[in-house]
Scaffold this motif. Structure first.
Motif: not given
Length: 413
Positions: A73-80, A302-313
């Motif tokens: 649906t494209g709704a209610g998606l998280p960043d990670v 909504q926050n892909k850069q922050a999401a990727w940084d956290f995933i790398k962590f």
């Protein structure tokens, strides 16, 4: 703790300074993987005080159902988004996840740093990488040493071959009254995952055609049938109340699953059995992956850069990987964490055994198999046919032919 995290500060400062405004990072996960997020949040916030992390955790099935709906649906998606190995193929083919192999993520730079079989699991048929591996589940055999001792059996009797495993179950049942395993289905589950070649899938070939009616599945069905006929399984489904009670009441003498089961046994399944359990490699020289977790980023996050940084962590930082290993028994995907001296420490619950060394060896020998979005469909069909073999004495050849045809119809390729 301060010393442990000091090397990370410099690497993280760039993100922290750039992110002058507070960013709220929405993370969706499930137990017990969510405990790893809870461990990470205070450590990550020390380095990135402008990032607020909001964790939403649902039960395993509920989480993946919710994420499937959100992607559709494209709704209610998280960043990670946390993704279990059993769903990675489905999510990979959804078209709703970022391709982490491409810029700005370039996850390929970490490929040689993680267990070799993990990256293929995260790829779609078109080569889209939808998740970074955070933990793995090297297949292992857990067994009750005290019950084996009562029956005059040794670990070698269980591991020499599948036939020896089943024969040992007969002796164990006669001597102790305990079942060797909860369900004969467990043998099938391990056998069909064992000793695949790199690039092969469990249920489908590279062209997406089902490969169920073959010698590998026939042998798996035959072994499961032999175990049921021998009366050595309790006909108990994993994760049921009866399953957990079976461990508590000394009714189940062995269990084949991912290495992470040691933590579950210790923490909630059978904490009173400390010192009685041991771990071994799977019977017959088999090596298989049983579970594993990934983190991905939805395209509409909504926050892909922050999401990727956290995933790398979470996935590429040795200290964080070891922290999760210590805290929640999550076997690390990162090779540097696997080489940490922690691997050599004895596990009190397993009678002081240095079992992590065995699990590391198993991880190094697991094939880099591929996944398919229809794997869950195929698994459902195969399990239904195996049930007919076990309970209704259906002919194995006919059951496999029927399973192949049903899967072919349902996937309509």
């Amino acid at each position: 703790m301060k010393k442990m995290w000091a090397p990370l500060v410099a690497a993280a400062m760039g993100w922290g300074v750039a992110c002058a405004q507070t960013v709220t990072l929405n993370v969706a996960s499930f137990p017990d993987l969510d405990r790893g997020i809870k461990l990470a949040i205070p450590l990550y916030k020390k380095l990135n005080p402008n990032v607020e992390i909001k964790l939403t955790s649902l039960a395993y099935a509920d989480h993946h159902t919710a994420m499937t709906t959100a992607l559709a649906t494209g709704a209610g998606l998280p960043d990670v988004m946390a993704i279990d190995m059993g769903f990675i193929g489905k999510f990979a083919e959804s078209g709703g996840m970022e391709d982490l192999s491409k810029a700005p993520y370039n996850a390929g730079q970490f490929r040689d740093q993680v267990a070799r079989f993990t990256y293929p699991l995260a790829m779609s048929g078109q080569g889209v990488m939808v998740g970074m591996p955070v933990d793995i589940g090297p297949g292992a055999l857990f067994y009750r040493k005290d019950l084996l001792d009562q029956a005059g059996l040794s670990e070698a009797d269980l591991t020499r071959s599948w036939e020896s495993y089943i024969e040992s179950g007969k002796k164990l049942k006669a001597a102790t009254g305990a079942w060797l395993l909860a369900s004969a289905v467990d043998i099938k589950d391990i056998y069909i995952r064992s000793n695949l070649k790199d690039g092969e899938g469990i249920y489908f070939n590279k062209q997406g055609q089902p490969t169920i009616n073959n010698a590998r599945f026939r042998k798996a069905f035959e072994l499961a049938k032999a175990a049921r006929t021998a009366g050595i399984d309790g006909k108990i489904s994993a994760w049921s109340n009866e399953w957990s009670e079976g461990f508590k009441r000394d009714r189940i003498a062995s269990q084949m699953m991912g290495a992470w089961l040691a933590g579950h046994l210790n923490n909630w399944l059978a904490p009173e059995s400390k010192g009685k359990w041991r771990s071994a490699q799977l019977p017959g020289g088999a090596y298989a992956s049983w579970g594993g977790s990934f983190y991905g980023i939805p395209k509409k996050a909504q926050n892909k850069q922050a999401a990727w940084d956290f995933i790398k962590f979470l996935t590429t930082n040795k200290e964080m990987q070891i922290e999760a290993f210590r805290g929640i028994d999550a076997f690390p995907s990162l090779l540097a964490a696997q080489n940490d001296p922690f691997i050599e420490q004895p596990i009190e619950y397993l009678g002081g055994q240095k079992a992590r060394v065995l699990w590391k060896e198993a991880a190094s020998r697991i094939p880099a198999m591929s996944v398919d979005k229809f794997d869950p469909v195929a698994a459902e069909v195969v399990n239904a046919e195996l049930e007919k073999v076990l309970e209704q004495n259906k002919d194995i050849g006919q059951a496999l032919a029927d399973a192949q045809a049903q899967v072919q119809r349902r996937v309509r390729r």
